[in-house]
Design an enzyme around this catalytic site. Sequence first.
Site, PDB file in Angstrom:
ATOM      1  N   LYS A 277      41.384  88.364 114.192  1.00 12.10           N
ATOM      2  CA  LYS A 277      40.610  88.968 113.106  1.00 12.10           C
ATOM      3  C   LYS A 277      41.013  88.386 111.756  1.00 12.10           C
ATOM      4  CE  LYS A 277      38.569  93.077 114.637  1.00 12.10           C
ATOM      5  NZ  LYS A 277      39.201  93.541 115.889  1.00 12.10           N
ATOM      6  N   ARG A 278      42.299  88.151 111.622  1.00 14.04           N
ATOM      7  CA  ARG A 278      42.849  87.593 110.387  1.00 14.04           C
ATOM      8  C   ARG A 278      42.156  86.280 110.017  1.00 14.04           C
ATOM      9  NH1 ARG A 278      47.501  84.462 110.297  1.00 14.04           N
ATOM     10  NH2 ARG A 278      47.602  84.783 112.530  1.00 14.04           N
TER      11      ARG A 278
END
Length: 492
Positions: free
Chosen positions: A257-258
């Site tokens: 997600k980062r």
Amino acid sequence: MLDAQLSRPEKGESVRVRFAPSPTGYPHLGNIRTALFNWLFARHCGGKFVLRIEDTDVARRVEGATEAILDGLRWLRLDWDEGPYFQSQRLGIYREVADQLLENGYAYLCYCSPRRLEAMRQEQVRRKQPPKYDRHCRHLTQKAKAELEASGITPVVRFQTPLEGQTEFQDLIRGEIVFENATLDDFVLLKSDGYPTYHLANIADDHSMEISHVLRADEWLSSTPRHMLLYRALGWQPPKFAHLPMILGPDKSKLSKRHGAVSITEYRDQGYLPEAMTNFLTLLGWSLDDKTELLSLEEIVRHFSLKRIGKTAAIFNKDKLEWMNGVYLRRLSLKEFAEQATIFLERHFSASAEWPPPPEYVYQVMPLIQERARTLAQAPQLSEFFFIDELEYDSSLLLSRGMSSTSATQAIKVTLDRLKAVGNWDVASLEGFLRPLAAELGLSARVFFGLLRVAITGRTAAPPLFETMAIIGKKRCSERLTRALDKLSTLD
Ligand code: GLU
């Protein structure tokens, strides 16, 4: 060496590929890249692209995931020729295949309780052994079997994996792959709730749907020997396999997600264009010639081949995606761009008193946004000073080019005074009036225009000053200059 022919469909062979996501989460970039490559291969070969939802893992099903998958595919215009098929509606088919394997001695019933399996797993972990079913039920006596059957326990069906030998296959991308059967488990085919596992449902469907090529993520490579064993046990011809290279983050770690591995539909909501997205995703693993970056979907379809899919991991670079999206935004006609950008402006400004401005006014602003936006979501931020009257900015920005507050005040006062006389409020007149004024004030154009830019837009970086002033209009510009004077007076 892998024969290049292998990656091309054989003469007369009809290509049928599938995208088979599990709705256990929202579709991220990796999932959609798999869908895209399958779609491209089908379209390139004139084959069929089948959509199949592998929803047999009831416990891990995520609400809304299927819709998000369909939405993402539609947004990217990856149309499917068949489906969506739902595995949860095809349970009878898997049951039959499991029965066939049982009858032919390739599978057996396992009555082990979850408690026993868990204790076994813990013991294996303690001994630092890979967790693996100990094949307890493979060796049950007839008597033990009869007793267990009578006890009412619902068994699972396990595959009877060969204890020795090797399982080999040709991967169209990775070449020859060999697995030692001894490393494979007696994996479950049918669970006690009647649902198949991924392995069983996947091969049963690939067979019944006459899938010719399986293009899927690298992470499934270790499942493929199990699938090959199943095909062999059932006497079925396996499809050809191609495992796509992984997608890693810029720091070479797993995409998370980062790094922006969010649901694909979030990219739509952030204002990425589908054509930029498909161009970008295609280059995560495929290339035309190692240098061409910008390719239309038609061009990609025309040139797509499995041969040019790389073996090494692809690196996801968000900056590149933004850059590419900016290119595609600038390729839109002004009308198309305006239509799309207006949606984002509406969403952002609808609550403000100045909204909606006259449509002609919004239209005038559009070219300035189109030049600069890398995503449509940036449109409100890039154009805020065109639409909002109360500009919030730090007064000290007015002195950012090193002017004293006295000379800035003086410059703005003179400008305000002189602009009363400016008749035509257009780019040429503004330039004709402001350039000589800088000289007259003894200021460099850079410093003077820098001051005006902050007073008019509240920022040090903005679209060209004269164009901006021309659009904003004389009245608003005068008001903003007056407000800048107020702000300057608070600085001493
Ligand atoms: N359901 C699997 C997934 O979610 C499909 C893997 C395959 O393509 O075989 O990716």
